[in-house]
Design a protein around this motif. Structure first.
Motif, PDB file in Angstrom:
ATOM      1  N   LEU A  70       0.846  -1.201   0.000  1.00 13.35           N
ATOM      2  CA  LEU A  70       0.000   0.000   0.000  1.00 13.35           C
ATOM      3  C   LEU A  70       0.878   1.246   0.000  1.00 13.35           C
ATOM      4  O   LEU A  70       1.672   1.449   0.921  1.00 13.35           O
ATOM      5  N   HIS A  71       0.725   2.082  -1.007  1.00  8.51           N
ATOM      6  CA  HIS A  71       1.552   3.293  -1.110  1.00  8.51           C
ATOM      7  C   HIS A  71       0.951   4.470  -0.355  1.00  8.51           C
ATOM      8  O   HIS A  71       1.586   5.516  -0.234  1.00  8.51           O
ATOM      9  N   SER A  72      -0.289   4.321   0.072  1.00  8.60           N
ATOM     10  CA  SER A  72      -0.924   5.422   0.816  1.00  8.60           C
ATOM     11  C   SER A  72      -0.891   5.069   2.300  1.00  8.60           C
ATOM     12  O   SER A  72      -0.508   3.965   2.668  1.00  8.60           O
ATOM     13  N   PRO A  73      -1.335   5.990   3.157  1.00 12.69           N
ATOM     14  CA  PRO A  73      -1.481   5.616   4.572  1.00 12.69           C
ATOM     15  C   PRO A  73      -2.609   4.600   4.722  1.00 12.69           C
ATOM     16  O   PRO A  73      -3.427   4.426   3.821  1.00 12.69           O
ATOM     17  N   PHE A  74      -2.673   3.936   5.854  1.00 12.03           N
ATOM     18  CA  PHE A  74      -3.886   3.190   6.230  1.00 12.03           C
ATOM     19  C   PHE A  74      -4.411   3.860   7.502  1.00 12.03           C
ATOM     20  O   PHE A  74      -3.666   4.067   8.446  1.00 12.03           O
ATOM     21  N   PRO A  75      -5.716   4.211   7.528  1.00 15.37           N
ATOM     22  CA  PRO A  75      -6.215   5.029   8.647  1.00 15.37           C
ATOM     23  C   PRO A  75      -6.558   4.202   9.880  1.00 15.37           C
ATOM     24  O   PRO A  75      -6.541   2.977   9.827  1.00 15.37           O
TER      25      PRO A  75
ATOM     26  N   GLY B  59       2.539  -5.238   2.627  1.00 14.41           N
ATOM     27  CA  GLY B  59       3.556  -4.271   3.035  1.00 14.41           C
ATOM     28  C   GLY B  59       3.002  -2.865   3.177  1.00 14.41           C
ATOM     29  O   GLY B  59       2.101  -2.451   2.429  1.00 14.41           O
ATOM     30  N   PHE B  60       3.546  -2.151   4.158  1.00 20.21           N
ATOM     31  CA  PHE B  60       3.160  -0.755   4.417  1.00 20.21           C
ATOM     32  C   PHE B  60       4.429   0.071   4.588  1.00 20.21           C
ATOM     33  O   PHE B  60       5.479  -0.463   4.940  1.00 20.21           O
TER      34      PHE B  60
ATOM     35  N   LEU C  44      -1.227  16.921   4.458  1.00 18.39           N
ATOM     36  CA  LEU C  44      -2.129  16.703   5.590  1.00 18.39           C
ATOM     37  C   LEU C  44      -2.100  15.219   5.984  1.00 18.39           C
ATOM     38  O   LEU C  44      -2.326  14.869   7.136  1.00 18.39           O
ATOM     39  N   ARG C  45      -1.849  14.377   5.020  1.00 18.75           N
ATOM     40  CA  ARG C  45      -1.553  12.943   5.181  1.00 18.75           C
ATOM     41  C   ARG C  45      -0.822  12.551   3.914  1.00 18.75           C
ATOM     42  O   ARG C  45      -1.185  13.019   2.836  1.00 18.75           O
ATOM     43  N   ASP C  46       0.146  11.686   4.019  1.00 18.76           N
ATOM     44  CA  ASP C  46       0.873  11.277   2.820  1.00 18.76           C
ATOM     45  C   ASP C  46       1.506   9.923   3.105  1.00 18.76           C
ATOM     46  O   ASP C  46       2.048   9.727   4.196  1.00 18.76           O
ATOM     47  N   GLY C  47       1.407   9.011   2.142  1.00 19.34           N
ATOM     48  CA  GLY C  47       1.976   7.675   2.354  1.00 19.34           C
ATOM     49  C   GLY C  47       3.452   7.786   2.714  1.00 19.34           C
ATOM     50  O   GLY C  47       3.892   7.351   3.759  1.00 19.34           O
ATOM     51  N   MET C  48       4.236   8.409   1.822  1.00 12.19           N
ATOM     52  CA  MET C  48       5.644   8.599   2.114  1.00 12.19           C
ATOM     53  C   MET C  48       6.063  10.043   1.847  1.00 12.19           C
ATOM     54  O   MET C  48       6.517  10.741   2.699  1.00 12.19           O
TER      55      MET C  48
END
Ligand code: G6P
Length: 489
Positions: free
Chosen positions: A179-184, A209-210, A385-389
């Protein structure tokens, strides 16, 4: 034979992501031009592809309905080891609707948008159905191209049903999902209709994978709360089946950027940019024009800085490259006007006939010019404001060997976990904090800049995309070997 001896070089990978690394534009009935696709996923994966025998499966950035056009495009893409998935009639509801109108905001803690009951094409259910159909189109293309022994590495939130569909087709296929984004937090994910089916499908993969520990633990907790499965330090256990969950922070290919900075063309562009901004410090922002990137918050922080620091008003400029993205999603259209409004207001308040504090550009720039911009910037301002990486932060650091500029980085970007020691971390919602961080960055003494840069550069060099890919595939091999051994016992 260990993974290192047999597989590290020539393991065959089918990399499956919504977007191919190149996007196509039609230039004639039979001809297409290809250019690099935007986004961190492509940037990271490009650093991996050369290490394995890689084929890409994905959407080519355009939909084609005629056979002549499809064949010509497939041929051009084949030279780049890319295999297109044509999404045709499901594209809009799948990509603009379910992926980017529903999943993207949920994954970035922004909540579920209101359902549009007046338009039957836009209900959660119709978009969800299109999402499933699109995932089946990916499945069909993989089946046509799969060879025994291939690892199928699925990427991102667009393809959550693919692990299940693939395992139903052939249970022996080795599947990794990243997952390339965040997980909430589970409280946010819980609101998603059909949440259980989506989670159950992902759990059929062999390794998940995170980017960060937080995202992985949110995922595990969400599964335990919604599905009632058991979360352990290895991953998720459901009726004796273990799905391994692990953390793999992505990186870039630093050499690509280091080499670009040495090119005569790039050096020339640097000289021109330095002349253009002579006597001023340059703050740089490079983002897709996406709600999660916090561009309005960045502008508000910069406005506050100009308000409070009169002596800096003629001595600093914010160059913001806002790469157009997802133009058909209503939220993105609104964002564009909001950002333009703010840039206009700030330039109106603090600009003069000869100088404007914000240079805002709605465009992408080519890699060489981007490297020149990264290299001459004094400060890089990332206010996601939120970002995977946020690989833009990494790219900036790779190009700053000479200048040793300062990275101001949102604490809500995955990169804050890895670059926190060298960057100034900020809460992008707090304009006063952003304004103070800008001031601190602009005034930072050379020794402190050197030290912070040294820490960051060291990290970016050693935690490359290649390492990320190697680690993931190596872990997948270990996971599969362990489960084989358990079956044999
Ligand atoms: C993010 C996503 C990627 C996506 C990229 C660009 O990095 O994680 O999956 O490809 O944004 O977005 P786009 O919608 O243009 O592919």
């Amino acid at each position: 034979v260990s993974y290192d001896e047999s597989c590290s070089k020539r393991q065959r990978l089918l990399v499956v992501a919504n977007r191919l690394p190149v996007s196509a534009k039609r230039t004639g009935e039979n001809s297409w031009s290809l250019e690099m696709s935007p986004g961190g996923l492509v940037s990271g994966l490009l650093g991996v592809a050369a290490e394995f025998e890689t084929k890409w499966v994905g959407w080519p950035g355009v939909d084609v309905y005629d056979v002549v056009g499809k064949n010509a495009l497939s041929k051009s893409l084949a030279d780049m080891k890319c295999i297109p998935v044509f999404l045709e009639e499901v594209f809009d509801q799948y990509y603009n609707g379910y992926c980017n109108g529903i999943l993207w905001p949920i994954l970035h803690h922004m909540g579920l948008p209101q359902e549009d009951h007046n338009d039957t094409n836009k209900t959660y259910q119709t978009q969800y159905d299109a999402y499933k159909k699109a995932n089946r189109k990916f499945l069909d293309v993989i089946i046509e191209n799969y060879e025994e022994g291939d690892i199928v590495w699925i990427h991102d939130y667009h393809l959550l049903f693919l692990p299940q569909y693939l395992k139903e087709y052939n249970n022996k296929i080795k599947i990794g999902w990243f997952l390339h984004s965040p997980f909430p937090s589970s409280e946010v994910f819980k609101t998603l209709p059909s949440r259980s089916e989506l989670l159950r499908s992902v759990l059929t993969a062999d390794l998940l994978g995170f980017h960060t520990y937080d995202f992985a633990s949110h995922f595990v907790r969400t599964c335990t709360r919604i599905l009632g499965v058991e979360g352990t330090h290895e991953g998720i256990v459901d009726h004796g089946k273990v799905t391994r969950v692990a953390v793999f922070p992505i990186g870039i290919d630093p050499n690509r950027f280091l080499k670009a900075c040495e090119l005569p063309e790039v050096r020339q562009q640097m000289t021109e940019l330095k002349e253009r901004f002579a006597g001023k410090k340059v703050i740089l922002g490079v983002d897709r024009l996406d709600m999660i990137k916090g561009i309005p918050q960045k502008f508000l922080g910069f406005e506050k800085f100009l308000e409070e620091n009169m002596d800096w008003r003629d001595k600093v400029v914010l160059v913001q490259i806002a790469v157009p993205t997802r133009n058909n999603v209503p939220e993105y259209q609104k964002l564009k006007s909001q950002v333009h409004g703010l840039a206009g207001r700030i330039n109106g308040r603090f600009g003069s006939v000869s100088s404007l504090p914000i240079h805002h550009l709605d465009c992408s720039v080519d890699l060489n010019f981007l490297c020149a911009l990264y290299a001459i910037a004094d400060v890089m301002l990332v206010t996601s404001l939120r970002d995977g990486m946020n690989l833009v932060s990494y790219e900036f650091i790779a190009c700053q060997e000479a200048k040793k500029g300062v990275l101001v980085l949102s604490e809500f970007a995955g990169a804050a976990q890895s670059l926190g020691a060298g960057a100034i971390l900020v809460n992008p919602w707090d304009v006063t904090e952003v304004s103070s961080a800008i001031k601190e960055a602009l005034n930072m003494p050379a020794e402190e800049r050197d030290e912070r840069h040294r820490l960051n550069f060291q990290y970016v060099k050693t935690h490359s995309a290649k390492k990320w890919g190697d680690d993931f595939i190596s872990e997948l091999h270990d996971t599969l070997t362990e489960s084989d051994m358990k079956i044999k016992k």
